[in-house]
Design an enzyme around this catalytic site. Structure first.
Site, PDB file in Angstrom:
ATOM      1  N   HIS A  57      89.996-104.680 112.167  1.00 20.93           N
ATOM      2  CA  HIS A  57      90.834-105.451 113.091  1.00 20.93           C
ATOM      3  C   HIS A  57      90.562-105.105 114.552  1.00 20.93           C
ATOM      4  O   HIS A  57      91.382-105.396 115.415  1.00 20.93           O
ATOM      5  CB  HIS A  57      92.321-105.236 112.766  1.00 20.93           C
ATOM      6  CG  HIS A  57      92.734-105.823 111.445  1.00 20.93           C
ATOM      7  ND1 HIS A  57      93.911-105.525 110.804  1.00 20.93           N
ATOM      8  CD2 HIS A  57      92.101-106.709 110.631  1.00 20.93           C
ATOM      9  CE1 HIS A  57      93.996-106.191 109.666  1.00 20.93           C
ATOM     10  NE2 HIS A  57      92.900-106.908 109.531  1.00 20.93           N
ATOM     11  N   VAL A 103      93.899-100.126 114.717  1.00 23.06           N
ATOM     12  CA  VAL A 103      93.154-100.404 115.947  1.00 23.06           C
ATOM     13  C   VAL A 103      93.260 -99.225 116.919  1.00 23.06           C
ATOM     14  O   VAL A 103      92.896 -99.356 118.080  1.00 23.06           O
ATOM     15  CB  VAL A 103      93.686-101.704 116.608  1.00 23.06           C
ATOM     16  CG1 VAL A 103      93.426-102.920 115.713  1.00 23.06           C
ATOM     17  CG2 VAL A 103      95.176-101.608 116.949  1.00 23.06           C
ATOM     18  N   ASP A 104      93.779 -98.075 116.423  1.00 24.13           N
ATOM     19  CA  ASP A 104      94.116 -96.977 117.337  1.00 24.13           C
ATOM     20  C   ASP A 104      93.035 -95.912 117.498  1.00 24.13           C
ATOM     21  O   ASP A 104      93.166 -95.013 118.332  1.00 24.13           O
ATOM     22  CB  ASP A 104      95.438 -96.313 116.898  1.00 24.13           C
ATOM     23  CG  ASP A 104      95.408 -95.838 115.432  1.00 24.13           C
ATOM     24  OD1 ASP A 104      94.325 -95.461 114.930  1.00 24.13           O
ATOM     25  OD2 ASP A 104      96.481 -95.843 114.799  1.00 24.13           O
ATOM     26  N   ASN A 117     101.251 -93.928  99.354  1.00 26.86           N
ATOM     27  CA  ASN A 117     102.244 -94.672 100.128  1.00 26.86           C
ATOM     28  C   ASN A 117     103.625 -94.223  99.646  1.00 26.86           C
ATOM     29  O   ASN A 117     103.872 -94.192  98.442  1.00 26.86           O
ATOM     30  CB  ASN A 117     102.058 -96.185  99.874  1.00 26.86           C
ATOM     31  CG  ASN A 117     102.776 -97.036 100.895  1.00 26.86           C
ATOM     32  OD1 ASN A 117     103.909 -96.777 101.262  1.00 26.86           O
ATOM     33  ND2 ASN A 117     102.093 -98.076 101.356  1.00 26.86           N
ATOM     34  N   PRO A 118     104.519 -93.865 100.559  1.00 25.19           N
ATOM     35  CA  PRO A 118     105.856 -93.447 100.098  1.00 25.19           C
ATOM     36  C   PRO A 118     106.660 -94.598  99.504  1.00 25.19           C
ATOM     37  O   PRO A 118     107.643 -94.368  98.795  1.00 25.19           O
ATOM     38  CB  PRO A 118     106.534 -92.919 101.374  1.00 25.19           C
ATOM     39  CG  PRO A 118     105.734 -93.434 102.507  1.00 25.19           C
ATOM     40  CD  PRO A 118     104.365 -93.763 102.018  1.00 25.19           C
ATOM     41  N   GLY A 154      98.568 -96.025 103.106  1.00 26.38           N
ATOM     42  CA  GLY A 154      99.436 -96.424 104.215  1.00 26.38           C
ATOM     43  C   GLY A 154      99.317 -97.876 104.623  1.00 26.38           C
ATOM     44  O   GLY A 154      99.455 -98.196 105.796  1.00 26.38           O
ATOM     45  N   CYS A 171      86.083-110.260 126.894  1.00 27.67           N
ATOM     46  CA  CYS A 171      86.300-111.494 127.646  1.00 27.67           C
ATOM     47  C   CYS A 171      86.927-112.535 126.710  1.00 27.67           C
ATOM     48  O   CYS A 171      86.449-112.735 125.591  1.00 27.67           O
ATOM     49  CB  CYS A 171      84.953-111.981 128.182  1.00 27.67           C
ATOM     50  SG  CYS A 171      85.010-113.650 128.853  1.00 27.67           S
ATOM     51  N   SER A 174     100.655-101.944 103.551  1.00 28.51           N
ATOM     52  CA  SER A 174     101.544-102.746 102.702  1.00 28.51           C
ATOM     53  C   SER A 174     100.751-103.693 101.819  1.00 28.51           C
ATOM     54  O   SER A 174     101.324-104.355 100.958  1.00 28.51           O
ATOM     55  CB  SER A 174     102.528-103.539 103.571  1.00 28.51           C
ATOM     56  OG  SER A 174     101.816-104.395 104.447  1.00 28.51           O
TER      57      SER A 174
HETATM   58  P1  OAD Z   1     102.270-102.429 107.468  1.00 26.14           P
HETATM   59  O1  OAD Z   1     103.244-102.100 108.535  1.00 26.14           O
HETATM   60  O2  OAD Z   1     102.307-103.781 106.887  1.00 26.14           O
HETATM   61  O3  OAD Z   1     102.437-101.396 106.267  1.00 26.14           O
HETATM   62  C1  OAD Z   1     102.517-100.018 106.508  1.00 26.14           C
HETATM   63  C2  OAD Z   1     102.621 -99.315 105.164  1.00 26.14           C
HETATM   64  O4  OAD Z   1     102.574 -97.922 105.428  1.00 26.14           O
HETATM   65  C3  OAD Z   1     103.919 -99.586 104.383  1.00 26.14           C
HETATM   66  O5  OAD Z   1     103.584 -99.934 103.047  1.00 26.14           O
HETATM   67  C4  OAD Z   1     104.658 -98.242 104.440  1.00 26.14           C
HETATM   68  O6  OAD Z   1     105.395 -97.980 103.242  1.00 26.14           O
HETATM   69  C5  OAD Z   1     103.516 -97.277 104.590  1.00 26.14           C
HETATM   70  N1  OAD Z   1     103.863 -96.027 105.274  1.00 26.14           N
HETATM   71  C6  OAD Z   1     104.814 -95.800 106.217  1.00 26.14           C
HETATM   72  N2  OAD Z   1     104.772 -94.527 106.630  1.00 26.14           N
HETATM   73  C7  OAD Z   1     103.766 -93.931 105.931  1.00 26.14           C
HETATM   74  C8  OAD Z   1     103.208 -92.617 105.926  1.00 26.14           C
HETATM   75  N3  OAD Z   1     103.677 -91.657 106.727  1.00 26.14           N
HETATM   76  N4  OAD Z   1     102.177 -92.358 105.085  1.00 26.14           N
HETATM   77  C9  OAD Z   1     101.684 -93.324 104.278  1.00 26.14           C
HETATM   78  N5  OAD Z   1     102.161 -94.584 104.251  1.00 26.14           N
HETATM   79  C10 OAD Z   1     103.183 -94.879 105.069  1.00 26.14           C
HETATM   80  O7  OAD Z   1     100.817-102.066 108.069  1.00 26.14           O
HETATM   81  P2  OAD Z   1      99.388-102.580 107.560  1.00 26.14           P
HETATM   82  O8  OAD Z   1      99.360-102.732 106.103  1.00 26.14           O
HETATM   83  O9  OAD Z   1      98.388-101.700 108.206  1.00 26.14           O
HETATM   84  O10 OAD Z   1      97.118-106.652 111.923  1.00 26.14           O
HETATM   85  O11 OAD Z   1      99.339-104.001 108.249  1.00 26.14           O
HETATM   86  C11 OAD Z   1      98.172-104.777 108.160  1.00 26.14           C
HETATM   87  C12 OAD Z   1      97.973-105.558 109.431  1.00 26.14           C
HETATM   88  O12 OAD Z   1      99.144-106.308 109.727  1.00 26.14           O
HETATM   89  C13 OAD Z   1      97.747-104.714 110.656  1.00 26.14           C
HETATM   90  O13 OAD Z   1      96.414-104.276 110.812  1.00 26.14           O
HETATM   91  C14 OAD Z   1      98.137-105.657 111.764  1.00 26.14           C
HETATM   92  C15 OAD Z   1      99.383-106.254 111.152  1.00 26.14           C
HETATM   93  O14 OAD Z   1      99.723-107.531 111.601  1.00 26.14           O
HETATM   94  C16 OAD Z   1      96.559-106.834 113.115  1.00 26.14           C
HETATM   95  O15 OAD Z   1      96.907-106.268 114.114  1.00 26.14           O
HETATM   96  C17 OAD Z   1      95.458-107.840 113.094  1.00 26.14           C
END
Ligand code: OAD
Length: 257
Positions: free
Chosen positions: A123, A107-108, A220-221, A194, A131, A196
């Site tokens: 998202h 969302v950034d 993904n690391p 990047g 509103c 999960s």
């Molecule tokens: P997560 O925090 O669930 O997962 C982040 C992933 O990024 C993990 O698998 C890490 O291993 C990986 N990671 C960390 N550092 C990294 C790097 N430098 N390069 C590549 N990968 C890296 O985040 P999302 O999967 O985006 O929802 O989460 C999904 C949604 O859950 C988000 O959009 C948010 C949250 O609740 C809303 O806000 C609606």
């Protein structure tokens, strides 16, 4: 000394031959810009905060000041952040590969600030406000800095300004989700970067692509459930892998041109 990441030549060939490429990104792509992820151990936001207190319509109804203040803090983090080498490389991949579509859970707005075009935001975007009753956009000029926080909505007497993000229990923006699902059905290669891969429906996009015959690439690391279907797993950060991938593609294009 850091080892240079090896990009498989067959991956570059598959990308160059593809008509459609879907890139799904998650919070990990912004980690190297200083924007915290959600589920990483120690540093993830959901390690320190409870989503049910901050990221649901019920939480906003119960305590709008607290929810607004948390999003204001996150907005400040995002405004201070700069696109990292991964964002910039992804934008250059979009130039090299015209069929590449970026779908993000982030969302950034950092992909767009890094030069990417036509980013599909599943998202929402934390820098916008809407509103709470009508969902209509509230412009920055309509948001007074002084007075009650969150500010009242100019669009409805009972409404408040809220961040334009999807909260747990809410539907994703229909147009964005449809475009993403169509891309997942059509694409030849799907890169999951990047994320999960734990939050639906976004997590199903690479699986849908795989089901429809696409090759799935994970960057993904850490390991995720997608490793089971990934044709290539590149276990390093996005700011390491994506510039290396863009360089490898440019070399291949130069050789073949
Ligand atoms: P997560 O925090 O669930 O997962 C982040 C992933 O990024 C993990 O698998 C890490 O291993 C990986 N990671 C960390 N550092 C990294 C790097 N430098 N390069 C590549 N990968 C890296 O985040 P999302 O999967 O985006 O929802 O989460 C999904 C949604 O859950 C988000 O959009 C948010 C949250 O609740 C809303 O806000 C609606």
């Amino acid at each position: 000394m850091a080892t240079a990441i090896k990009i498989p030549a067959q991956l570059c060939q598959a990308l160059l031959a593809a008509d459609g490429i879907l890139v799904l990104t998650g919070a990990g792509t912004s980690a190297e810009s200083g924007v915290p992820t959600f589920r990483d151990a120690q540093t993830g936001l959901w390690e320190k905060f409870r989503p049910e207190d901050l990221a649901t319509p019920q939480a906003f109804q119960a305590d709008p000041e607290n929810v607004w203040a948390w999003y204001q803090w996150r907005r400040e983090l995002v405004l201070k952040a700069r696109p990292n080498a991964g964002h910039l490389a992804l934008a250059s991949l979009q130039e090299l590969l015209p069929g590449l579509m970026i779908v993000t859970q982030n969302v950034d707005g950092l992909h767009q600030r890094g030069g990417a075009r036509q980013v599909i935001e599943l998202h929402g975007n934390i820098l916008r406000s809407v509103c709470s009753v009508t969902g209509r956009l509230i412009s920055a000029e309509q948001l007074p800095a002084d007075g009650p926080q969150p500010p009242p909505s100019p669009h409805h007497p009972a409404g408040l300004a809220r961040p334009d993000v999807v909260w747990f229990g809410e539907a994703l923006p229909a147009i964005a989700l449809n475009q993403a699902m169509e891309a997942a059905e059509r694409c030849d290669v799907c890169l999951s970067i990047g994320t999960s891969a734990m939050v639906e429906p976004a997590a199903s996009l690479p699986r849908m692509a795989h089901f429809n015959g696409a090759r799935v690439v994970e960057i993904n690391p850490a390991g995720t459930p997608l490793a089971q279907i990934a044709h290539w797993s590149l276990s390093d950060t996005s700011a390491t892998v994506l510039p290396a991938l863009a360089d490898s593609l440019k070399k291949l294009i130069a050789q073949s041109g």
